[in-house]
Design an enzyme around this catalytic site. Sequence first.
Site, mmCIF file in Angstrom:
data_model
loop_
_atom_site.group_PDB
_atom_site.id
_atom_site.type_symbol
_atom_site.label_atom_id
_atom_site.label_comp_id
_atom_site.label_asym_id
_atom_site.label_seq_id
_atom_site.Cartn_x
_atom_site.Cartn_y
_atom_site.Cartn_z
ATOM 1 N N SER A 71 -7.247 10.718 -10.758
ATOM 2 C CA SER A 71 -8.392 10.690 -9.850
ATOM 3 C C SER A 71 -9.160 12.002 -9.879
ATOM 4 O O SER A 71 -10.252 12.080 -9.351
ATOM 5 C CB SER A 71 -7.923 10.402 -8.422
ATOM 6 N N GLU A 84 -13.921 3.131 -12.158
ATOM 7 C CA GLU A 84 -14.782 4.171 -12.729
ATOM 8 C C GLU A 84 -14.352 4.361 -14.188
ATOM 9 O O GLU A 84 -13.179 4.630 -14.449
ATOM 10 C CB GLU A 84 -14.613 5.491 -11.967
ATOM 11 N N HIS A 130 -10.388 4.736 -13.916
ATOM 12 C CA HIS A 130 -9.914 5.088 -12.569
ATOM 13 C C HIS A 130 -10.061 3.886 -11.638
ATOM 14 O O HIS A 130 -11.173 3.508 -11.253
ATOM 15 C CB HIS A 130 -10.698 6.292 -12.030
HETATM 16 N N1 CAA Z 1 -4.276 -10.283 -3.573
HETATM 17 C C1 CAA Z 1 -5.532 -10.770 -3.553
HETATM 18 N N2 CAA Z 1 -6.327 -10.773 -2.471
HETATM 19 C C2 CAA Z 1 -5.821 -10.282 -1.336
HETATM 20 C C3 CAA Z 1 -4.514 -9.778 -1.249
HETATM 21 C C4 CAA Z 1 -3.726 -9.784 -2.437
HETATM 22 N N3 CAA Z 1 -2.501 -9.297 -2.467
HETATM 23 N N4 CAA Z 1 -4.291 -9.347 -0.006
HETATM 24 C C5 CAA Z 1 -5.411 -9.567 0.677
HETATM 25 N N5 CAA Z 1 -6.335 -10.133 -0.128
HETATM 26 C C6 CAA Z 1 -7.722 -10.452 0.205
HETATM 27 C C7 CAA Z 1 -7.840 -11.222 1.493
HETATM 28 O O1 CAA Z 1 -7.778 -12.610 1.254
HETATM 29 C C8 CAA Z 1 -9.218 -10.798 1.965
HETATM 30 O O2 CAA Z 1 -10.231 -11.485 1.233
HETATM 31 P P1 CAA Z 1 -11.559 -12.038 1.946
HETATM 32 O O3 CAA Z 1 -12.286 -10.830 2.424
HETATM 33 O O4 CAA Z 1 -12.245 -12.781 0.847
HETATM 34 O O5 CAA Z 1 -11.063 -12.900 3.057
HETATM 35 C C9 CAA Z 1 -9.299 -9.345 1.561
HETATM 36 O O6 CAA Z 1 -8.413 -9.222 0.440
HETATM 37 C C10 CAA Z 1 -8.879 -8.376 2.676
HETATM 38 O O7 CAA Z 1 -7.633 -8.808 3.136
HETATM 39 P P2 CAA Z 1 -7.164 -8.573 4.633
HETATM 40 O O8 CAA Z 1 -8.313 -8.692 5.560
HETATM 41 O O9 CAA Z 1 -5.949 -9.380 4.897
HETATM 42 O O10 CAA Z 1 -6.857 -7.095 4.628
HETATM 43 P P3 CAA Z 1 -5.505 -6.365 4.465
HETATM 44 O O11 CAA Z 1 -5.199 -5.861 5.809
HETATM 45 O O12 CAA Z 1 -4.455 -7.097 3.736
HETATM 46 O O13 CAA Z 1 -5.899 -5.198 3.483
HETATM 47 C C11 CAA Z 1 -7.412 -3.489 2.817
HETATM 48 C C12 CAA Z 1 -6.702 -4.232 3.934
HETATM 49 C C13 CAA Z 1 -7.878 -4.377 1.721
HETATM 50 C C14 CAA Z 1 -6.502 -2.397 2.250
HETATM 51 C C15 CAA Z 1 -8.637 -2.918 3.602
HETATM 52 O O14 CAA Z 1 -8.196 -2.308 4.775
HETATM 53 C C16 CAA Z 1 -9.426 -1.943 2.826
HETATM 54 O O15 CAA Z 1 -10.265 -2.305 2.008
HETATM 55 N N6 CAA Z 1 -9.193 -0.618 3.092
HETATM 56 C C17 CAA Z 1 -9.842 0.444 2.388
HETATM 57 C C18 CAA Z 1 -9.079 0.747 1.130
HETATM 58 C C19 CAA Z 1 -9.749 1.800 0.304
HETATM 59 O O16 CAA Z 1 -10.735 2.423 0.696
HETATM 60 N N7 CAA Z 1 -9.191 2.045 -0.892
HETATM 61 C C20 CAA Z 1 -9.663 3.057 -1.764
HETATM 62 C C21 CAA Z 1 -8.837 4.288 -1.583
HETATM 63 S S1 CAA Z 1 -9.448 5.608 -2.570
HETATM 64 C C22 CAA Z 1 -8.608 5.429 -4.037
HETATM 65 O O17 CAA Z 1 -7.815 4.568 -4.243
HETATM 66 C C23 CAA Z 1 -8.988 6.368 -5.092
HETATM 67 C C24 CAA Z 1 -8.414 7.691 -5.106
HETATM 68 O O18 CAA Z 1 -8.476 8.305 -6.156
HETATM 69 C C25 CAA Z 1 -7.854 8.371 -3.911
#
Ligand code: CAA
Length: 284
Positions: free
Chosen positions: A118, A151, A139
């Site tokens: 990252s 990315e 990424h």
């Molecule tokens: N497989 C496929 N789809 C799934 C799934 C799985 N295992 N689990 C959930 N989903 C789907 C759900 O069906 C839902 O789809 P719809 O919107 O079409 O209904 C969607 O994903 C969201 O699911 P939930 O509402 O049940 O949410 P959740 O609580 O399970 O998950 C989360 C939450 C997706 C993590 C959400 O909170 C989120 O997007 N958070 C932000 C995460 C983020 O910002 N990540 C980036 C971090 S930065 C990084 O990674 C880079 C770095 O270098 C640091």
Amino acid sequence: MIKKVGIVGFGQMGSGIGQVAAGNGYEIVAVEVTDDAFRTGLKYITKSLDKAIEKGKADNDYKQKVLGNITGTTDLHALADCDLVCEAVIENMVVKKQLFTNIDKICKPEAIFASNTSSLSIGDMAAVTDRPTQFLGLHFFNPVPIMKLCEVVKTLDTSEQTFDVAFQFAESLGKACVTAKDSPGFIVNVLLVPYLLDAIRMYERGLATKEDIDNGMMLGCGHPMGPLTLTDFIGLDTILYIADIMFEEFKDSHYAASPLLRRMVNAGYNGKKAGKGFYDYTKK
Ligand code: CAA
């Protein structure tokens, strides 16, 4: 043409990349340091697939297809005939350089190498191999099966052909791709990390409670998670690590970690994975 993909490091990110690639028909060879570490990665995948099934996003046939396309090993030689090798090992340049030095001798000459780092320099990793033109960054974001972005990072040496093949590969995983230069934080972390650091500073100064900071951004701006919950989710140690690399590179106070973040990391408050961060995860 990419058919067989090597993933080195099968933790949260590596297993996520393996899961989406296996689900899209690629043959995956996952390399980990121990059999146990590989099994832990498989557990992440099974848990994610079970959740996807529960949410109606996948069925049991898909689960079997994903698991059937993945083999695990502790032997880097299993990567010999991979078309693409993507590493997602610990964010440590010495470890990554050693890995690429080793697999450069093992993998076929036409194989493409990618790093999921990252923040570390992709060009510095490419420089230890004899294939800098076949080297780039891919990424992905956590959780990989859900987050839509990849990315695709070009170094000074990445060839157009390598870039196009890798870009198409990431798109074939259902990801939307953006093109980034090999500069610390690429696109997303350059914007995301200062925002998270500011939220931590706001909490540290006592300007609002952690719940109100998180609710402010979730309810006021439609973010799925507030910044302190997101920092717990990514890992406080990871955010500190990325911030320090960006601060070192840019010498810009935007990227300076607050004393509270450093104190929490030193005390083991690394977020959700540690059971404690800004919030307590041991009770749930
Ligand atoms: N497989 C496929 N789809 C799934 C799934 C799985 N295992 N689990 C959930 N989903 C789907 C759900 O069906 C839902 O789809 P719809 O919107 O079409 O209904 C969607 O994903 C969201 O699911 P939930 O509402 O049940 O949410 P959740 O609580 O399970 O998950 C989360 C939450 C997706 C993590 C959400 O909170 C989120 O997007 N958070 C932000 C995460 C983020 O910002 N990540 C980036 C971090 S930065 C990084 O990674 C880079 C770095 O270098 C640091």
